[in-house]
Write a protein that holds these residues in place. Structure first.
Motif, PDB file in Angstrom:
ATOM      1  N   HIS A  75       3.571  32.222 -27.361  1.00  0.00           N
ATOM      2  CA  HIS A  75       2.692  31.913 -27.769  1.00  0.00           C
ATOM      3  C   HIS A  75       2.354  32.686 -29.446  1.00  0.00           C
ATOM      4  O   HIS A  75       0.715  32.776 -29.977  1.00  0.00           O
ATOM      5  N   LYS A 113       5.647  29.266 -31.667  1.00  0.00           N
ATOM      6  CA  LYS A 113       4.630  27.890 -31.995  1.00  0.00           C
ATOM      7  C   LYS A 113       5.478  27.164 -32.707  1.00  0.00           C
ATOM      8  O   LYS A 113       5.050  25.695 -32.220  1.00  0.00           O
ATOM      9  N   LEU A 121       7.130  25.104 -29.103  1.00  0.00           N
ATOM     10  CA  LEU A 121       5.945  24.540 -28.037  1.00  0.00           C
ATOM     11  C   LEU A 121       4.947  23.458 -29.006  1.00  0.00           C
ATOM     12  O   LEU A 121       5.022  22.679 -28.516  1.00  0.00           O
ATOM     13  N   ALA A 122       4.810  23.470 -30.402  1.00  0.00           N
ATOM     14  CA  ALA A 122       4.224  22.450 -31.109  1.00  0.00           C
ATOM     15  C   ALA A 122       5.024  20.700 -31.078  1.00  0.00           C
ATOM     16  O   ALA A 122       3.904  19.999 -31.338  1.00  0.00           O
ATOM     17  N   VAL A 139       4.006  22.197 -22.491  1.00  0.00           N
ATOM     18  CA  VAL A 139       2.998  23.367 -23.103  1.00  0.00           C
ATOM     19  C   VAL A 139       2.119  24.002 -22.278  1.00  0.00           C
ATOM     20  O   VAL A 139       1.626  25.067 -21.712  1.00  0.00           O
ATOM     21  N   LYS A 167      -3.765  25.973 -28.095  1.00  0.00           N
ATOM     22  CA  LYS A 167      -3.449  24.885 -28.375  1.00  0.00           C
ATOM     23  C   LYS A 167      -4.150  23.856 -29.516  1.00  0.00           C
ATOM     24  O   LYS A 167      -3.201  22.571 -30.214  1.00  0.00           O
ATOM     25  N   LEU A 203      -1.615  24.418 -32.076  1.00  0.00           N
ATOM     26  CA  LEU A 203      -0.003  24.057 -32.301  1.00  0.00           C
ATOM     27  C   LEU A 203      -0.320  22.536 -33.065  1.00  0.00           C
ATOM     28  O   LEU A 203       0.175  21.945 -33.567  1.00  0.00           O
ATOM     29  N   ARG A 236       2.211  21.017 -36.376  1.00  0.00           N
ATOM     30  CA  ARG A 236       2.863  20.216 -35.605  1.00  0.00           C
ATOM     31  C   ARG A 236       2.775  18.807 -37.286  1.00  0.00           C
ATOM     32  O   ARG A 236       3.847  17.982 -37.576  1.00  0.00           O
ATOM     33  N   ALA A 271       5.410  26.296 -38.896  1.00  0.00           N
ATOM     34  CA  ALA A 271       4.688  28.238 -37.733  1.00  0.00           C
ATOM     35  C   ALA A 271       4.192  29.212 -38.880  1.00  0.00           C
ATOM     36  O   ALA A 271       5.489  29.389 -39.480  1.00  0.00           O
TER      37      ALA A 271
END
Length: 258
Positions: A137, A143, A146-147, A154, A178, A181, A185, A190
């Motif tokens: 995180h 990240k 995660l994205a 997630v 979130k 993220l 995207r 990131a």
């Protein structure tokens, strides 16, 4: 050999390795004879390995065969070795271009793990090293991965992780993360701006496999003072280009987002 070896682990390895050169299924008696250990000793080893998924028992004849856990480990190691060998020359070129440290990481057991690191000429002391684990995180590499995971994954990762605060800039609110993220995207990279270590800034981009799934990420890490507004576009472009090159080498058919 000067190293102190642990006998019980040696014996467990002997049990597993006999399956490499013999029948796919063996009874306790057959295993005992092949490793030259008592049936009671072998039975204890087998039951432990079975409990951990390294062996499984055929319910029809009660014989044992290698378990799915070994396939998972072999698959994991194989994929990691491939990506490291593919990424290494690209990472070296990027370090030469940017003169900064570059990392390659994977998502493993709900954290990221550093599997490659190439220091720039102006090395700096930082938290990362090969084999080190870190949260998803608050790291650029975390990240970036995660994205590009599903919303469900997630949610799962953010729910089971302790969203610890490492600096005053660490995001720990799930909804804020979130939303962040989504912007990652959209832009394709990131940023960790002193979120895990004060004074450190990282730019990261995701790496995709032949199926278009995110499997890793790559980052450039440097003192924040060296990643100023004038230099940042070059670093972002370099990281994104390197991530795409690695992805293409892994069979990815997509293109770099603008």
């Amino acid at each position: 050999m000067s190293e102190r070896l642990i006998q019980s682990i040696e014996r467990a390895a002997d049990v597993l390795e006999i399956f490499l050169t013999t029948n796919s299924e063996l009874s306790v008696k057959e295993i005992s004879e092949k490793v030259n250990l008592s049936k009671s000793t072998v039975h204890g080893i087998i039951k432990t390995l079975e409990h951990r998924g390294y062996l499984q028992q055929n319910p029809d004849d009660l014989k044992y065969r290698l378990g799915i856990k070994l396939f998972e480990l072999g698959n994991f190691v194989g994929k990691h070795l491939d990506i490291r060998s593919i990424a290494r020359p690209i990472i070296k070129d990027l370090v030469n271009e940017l003169n900064e440290t570059v990392h390659l990481v994977l998502l493993n057991r709900n954290e990221i793990i550093y599997i490659e690191k190439e220091d720039g000429p102006r090395t700096l002391t930082m938290y990362s090293h090969i084999g080190k684990r870190a949260p998803v995180h608050c790291t650029g590499v975390g990240k970036a991965i995660l994205a590009h995971l599903s919303d469900q994954e997630v949610d799962r990762l953010l729910s089971i992780q302790n969203l610890l605060s490492f600096t005053e800039f660490t995001m720990t609110d799930k909804e804020e993360i979130k939303n962040h993220l989504k912007s990652i995207r959209e832009c394709g990279y990131a940023v960790d701006d002193e979120e895990i270590e004060l004074g450190l800034k990282c730019i990261a981009a995701p790496i995709f496999n032949h199926q278009g799934n995110v499997i890793a990420s790559i980052s450039c890490a440097a003192p924040k003072i060296r990643l100023d507004e004038e230099r940042l576009p070059k670093v972002i472009a370099g990281i994104r280009k390197a991530a795409l090159e690695i992805s293409k080498a892994l069979g990815y058919k997509g293109v770099m987002q603008r």
